[in-house]
Design a protein around this motif. Structure first.
Motif, short mmCIF file in Angstrom:
data_model
loop_
_atom_site.label_atom_id
_atom_site.label_comp_id
_atom_site.label_asym_id
_atom_site.label_seq_id
_atom_site.Cartn_x
_atom_site.Cartn_y
_atom_site.Cartn_z
N VAL A 1 0.85 -1.19 0.00
CA VAL A 1 0.00 0.00 0.00
C VAL A 1 0.89 1.24 0.00
N GLY A 2 0.60 2.15 -0.90
CA GLY A 2 1.33 3.41 -0.95
C GLY A 2 0.59 4.49 -0.18
N THR A 3 1.31 5.23 0.66
CA THR A 3 0.68 6.41 1.24
C THR A 3 0.48 7.42 0.11
N PRO A 4 -0.67 8.11 0.06
CA PRO A 4 -1.06 8.85 -1.15
C PRO A 4 -0.60 10.30 -1.18
N THR A 5 0.47 10.61 -0.46
CA THR A 5 0.82 12.01 -0.23
C THR A 5 1.50 12.69 -1.41
N ALA A 6 1.77 11.94 -2.50
CA ALA A 6 2.32 12.57 -3.71
C ALA A 6 1.26 13.33 -4.49
N THR A 7 -0.03 13.07 -4.17
CA THR A 7 -1.12 13.68 -4.94
C THR A 7 -2.19 14.23 -4.00
N PRO A 8 -1.97 15.38 -3.40
CA PRO A 8 -3.01 15.96 -2.55
C PRO A 8 -4.27 16.26 -3.34
N PRO A 9 -5.46 16.02 -2.76
CA PRO A 9 -6.71 16.26 -3.49
C PRO A 9 -7.02 17.74 -3.65
N ALA A 10 -7.96 18.02 -4.55
CA ALA A 10 -8.28 19.42 -4.89
C ALA A 10 -8.80 20.18 -3.69
N TRP A 11 -9.62 19.53 -2.85
CA TRP A 11 -10.14 20.26 -1.69
C TRP A 11 -9.00 20.74 -0.81
N LEU A 12 -7.94 19.96 -0.73
CA LEU A 12 -6.83 20.30 0.17
C LEU A 12 -6.05 21.50 -0.36
N THR A 13 -5.64 21.45 -1.61
CA THR A 13 -4.83 22.56 -2.14
C THR A 13 -5.66 23.82 -2.32
N HIS A 14 -6.98 23.68 -2.53
CA HIS A 14 -7.84 24.86 -2.63
C HIS A 14 -8.01 25.53 -1.27
N ARG A 15 -8.20 24.73 -0.24
CA ARG A 15 -8.43 25.27 1.10
C ARG A 15 -7.13 25.74 1.75
N TYR A 16 -6.04 25.08 1.42
CA TYR A 16 -4.76 25.39 2.07
C TYR A 16 -3.68 25.61 1.01
N PRO A 17 -3.72 26.71 0.31
CA PRO A 17 -2.73 26.95 -0.77
C PRO A 17 -1.30 27.04 -0.26
N GLU A 18 -1.12 27.19 1.06
CA GLU A 18 0.24 27.25 1.60
C GLU A 18 0.97 25.92 1.48
N VAL A 19 0.25 24.84 1.15
CA VAL A 19 0.92 23.54 0.99
C VAL A 19 1.59 23.42 -0.37
N LEU A 20 1.30 24.31 -1.29
CA LEU A 20 1.81 24.19 -2.66
C LEU A 20 3.28 24.56 -2.75
N ASN A 21 3.98 23.89 -3.64
CA ASN A 21 5.36 24.26 -3.96
C ASN A 21 5.32 25.51 -4.85
N ALA A 22 6.48 26.14 -4.98
CA ALA A 22 6.56 27.36 -5.78
C ALA A 22 7.85 27.39 -6.57
N ALA A 23 7.82 28.11 -7.69
CA ALA A 23 9.03 28.37 -8.45
C ALA A 23 9.90 29.37 -7.70
N ALA A 24 11.13 29.54 -8.15
CA ALA A 24 12.06 30.44 -7.47
C ALA A 24 11.52 31.86 -7.40
N ASP A 25 10.69 32.27 -8.38
CA ASP A 25 10.14 33.62 -8.35
C ASP A 25 8.88 33.73 -7.51
N GLY A 26 8.49 32.63 -6.85
CA GLY A 26 7.33 32.64 -5.97
C GLY A 26 6.04 32.16 -6.60
N THR A 27 6.01 31.92 -7.90
CA THR A 27 4.80 31.45 -8.56
C THR A 27 4.43 30.06 -8.04
N LEU A 28 3.19 29.90 -7.57
CA LEU A 28 2.75 28.63 -7.02
C LEU A 28 2.46 27.62 -8.13
#
Length: 692
Positions: A79-106
């Protein structure tokens, strides 16, 4: 402690996604798997949106039914823990979890691996889903183990979200303690970069000429690796607590991650994803490239982490995404060949990616065993053949160990520093390729050894007759002492240009090159030059009558050497340019061993001559002769008996001469001391039981 998978027989598996298919297909799929001798499936690593369709609401019914069906057919489940693909509700509600480019673009939702490791909220949510899954599945009889996340640092291996800058600041403060120490380590006196407050510390950000401080850039890679391990530890600790009877692994071998430390600290063994076709669509530019055979170098790196490991994804067909990566179909026999390539190099559990090709999504061209139509095809037939063979010979292979008496050394600091530093980084890939390719074509097995796995124990090196450490720009005094001990006790170490001129911070030492191994080698670097543009590589003039073969050239970079010790032998000189007649290759004996220094990057012809001078030959040369297109490798059992693998990467058959009483575990006949390997064919030779 050796972190290896422990199996009594070779096992075959496949990646399966029950959420992609009608439940009506499951029973037939699992039935067919068992008929093919497939024993293991991997599930769940991309299914977070199904496990937790909304925050705090958990639904495991679909996977309960799938795992129960797998159990009915005797399949083991990873069984793989599914943390490589956070669901849409998560990234929509908590955009601070997103990675960003060097210029800050999420990086927004719509792909995978778009999170950052250091978001406190993401760590919290990952811990919750991991614990919920562990509690729910801990007693399911089909489950044997867990895969953490999926391919750490794949897609991207740099992280510039706000949480990463904050975490880096704290990491730097822990590492250096004071700003004075940090400023000294990063050399900030140059260009008025001195920091006066911790709030001024950031990961590299866009700069003029896109050229951040090089010492900061090196620490960035170290920080990213530590961040991955900290993130993975959260999940591993929960699984150890809740499901202690299951093993834990992860799959990968991607950049900016110390996979040795990750495995040593958190895993039971390491797993790797093997796609040899990458080396075919992106071949090296040298003459007569290894192509898919070069993937054996990657497998050797995995073997250095776990001598016996798992292939979590073995290429099973043409590969590609809709918008990038387009690999041709494996030719008939190649899929089986690549499977045994993995087995030769230490894999005891091999899972094909995937059971059936996806009909939707980005990976509709990343083909599995079955095509969209789900009817029999040649890939399925090859997998069936491998399944039969594993059932027949698997107990004779599993747990045996790859054998080599020469190793190419590597280390994370030089790899990470070399990404940025064009004065030494490009040399390593060139020289490693030359050594590996030449050894392959000479049928001399080789290990690929990370110094982080060796530590300070010379015994781990003394198993090798020869060590090649091509361009260790960063070379600590501790590593130099380790190599000195290795030489004194009988080993032979070979260095290349640009060795030893940097310390662990990436500072250039104020001492003659090659720094801490100058005395061991008995030379210093009197002058140097890049070989680039209109500056041509000089030919080598060999000073020993033992050197032969084609003309060879001192490539990429030239260290012009000065002999400092009468014990030094000059084996080759530069034959042209303003430094003609200066030493290019030297050898110095110390104790019962030798230290060699070559003032350039290694080319195929130079490596070939050096191997002749070393007297290093194939361990099977007395009884087996094979053409270049055949890879030869040995897995040895605890009782000393050997399984000699012959892998034909050629599109035509290969004739192998075999002297003595040997037989092929896979059933090929040896007639009149000749074995005919078909195109992409495989043989595994063993000494006959009644032979001497």
């Amino acid at each position: 402690m050796v972190k290896s998978i422990k199996l009594d027989t070779l096992q075959l598996g496949v990646c399966y996604y029950p959420e992609h298919w009608s439940e009506e297909l499951w029973e037939n799929d699992f039935k067919r798997m068992r008929e093919m001798n497939i024993s293991t499936i991997r599930v769940g690593e991309f299914a977070w949106a199904l496990f937790e369709p909304e925050e705090g609401v958990f639904e495991f019914g679909l996977f309960d039914r799938a795992l129960d069906a797998a159990r009915r057919y005797g399949l083991n489940v990873i069984v793989g823990t599914p943390t490589a693909t956070p669901p849409a509700w998560l990234t929509h509600r908590y955009p601070e979890v997103l990675n960003a480019a060097a210029d800050g673009t999420l990086y927004r939702h719509g792909m995978r691996r778009h999170y950052n490791y250091n978001s406190p909220k993401y760590r919290e949510l990952c811990a919750i889903i991991t614990r919920e899954m562990a509690e729910h599945f801990k007693s399911h009889p089909a489950i044997v183990g867990w895969q953490l996340d999926n391919e750490f640092n794949c897609e991207t291996n740099v992280f510039y979200a706000e949480a990463d800058h904050i975490a880096f600041r704290a990491w730097a403060q822990r590492k250096y303690g004071t700003l004075d120490a940090l400023n000294a380590a990063w050399g900030t006196v140059v260009w008025s970069q001195t920091y006066t407050d911790w709030g001024q510390i950031y990961l590299p950000r866009p700069t003029v000429a896109d050229s951040p401080n090089p010492h900061l850039a090196l620490d960035e890679k170290r920080f990213i690796s530590d961040s991955v391990i900290e993130f993975a530890r959260i999940q591993a600790d929960i699984l150890r607590e809740v499901a202690p009877n299951h093993w834990i692994t992860t799959n990968g071998l991607f950049g900016h991650l110390d996979s040795h430390a990750l495995t040593d600290e958190l895993l039971d063994f390491f797993s790797y994803d093997s796609y040899p076709q990458f080396s075919t669509i992106f071949p090296s530019a040298d003459e007569n490239p290894l192509l898919d055979r070069k993937w054996s170098l990657n497998l050797s790196a995995a073997r250095d982490i776990s001598p016996n490991f798992c292939i979590m994804e073995q290429q099973a067909g043409p590969g590609g995404w809709v918008n990038r990566i387009d690999m041709p179909s494996p030719r008939p026999g190649q899929m089986r060949l690549w499977t045994y390539q993995s087995v030769l190099h230490g894999a005891d559990l091999v899972l094909y990616f995937r059971w059936r090709t996806a009909t939707v999504g980005t990976e509709i061209y990343w083909h599995g065993l079955n095509d969209y139509h789900n009817r029999p095809n040649r890939r399925v037939r090859e997998a069936e053949q491998v399944g039969r063979e594993f059932a027949q010979i698997g107990d004779k292979i599993a747990g045996t160990a790859y054998q080599a008496n020469i190793a190419i050394l590597r280390d994370y600091d030089n790899e990470w520093d070399g990404e940025f530093d064009v004065w030494h980084g490009p040399l390593t890939a060139r020289s490693t390729n030359a050594w590996f390719k030449t050894l392959q074509y000479r049928h001399i097995p080789v290990d690929y050894v990370s110094l982080s796995a060796v530590g300070t124990d010379p015994e781990k090196l003394l198993r090798y007759q020869v060590l090649v450490y091509p361009h260790a720009a960063i070379l600590s005094e501790e590593t130099a002492e380790l190599l000195k001990t290795y030489v004194e006790q009988g080993g032979k170490v070979i260095f290349g240009a640009r060795t030893g001129y940097k310390n662990v911070h990436g500072h250039c030492r104020m001492q003659p090159f090659p720094g801490p191994v100058a005395e061991l080698c008995g030379i210093t670097v009197d002058d140097f030059t890049l070989i680039k543009g209109t500056v041509k590589a000089p030919a080598l003039r060999w000073t020993t009558t033992d050197a032969g073969g084609p003309e060879s050239f001192a490539e990429s970079f030239n260290d012009i050497l000065r002999v400092e010790d009468n014990a030094v032998e000059v084996l080759a000189e530069y034959a042209s340019d303003y430094y003609a007649g200066s030493p290019a290759l030297t050898r110095r004996k110390q104790g019962s061993g030798e230290a060699w220094y070559y003032g350039a990057a290694f080319g195929d012809d130079t490596v070939s001559i050096i191997l002749d001078l070393l007297g290093l030959d194939s361990p099977v040369s007395s009884w087996l002769q094979a053409p270049q297109q055949v890879e030869v490798g040995i897995r040895q059992a605890a009782d000393g008996s050997e399984r000699v693998f012959l892998l034909n990467y050629g599109a035509d058959s290969a004739r192998v001469e075999v002297k003595g009483d040997y037989s092929d575990l896979l059933g090929a006949s040896i007639e009149q001391e000749t074995l005919e390997l078909p195109a992409y064919g495989v043989a595994i030779l063993t000494k006959s039981v009644d032979s001497d």
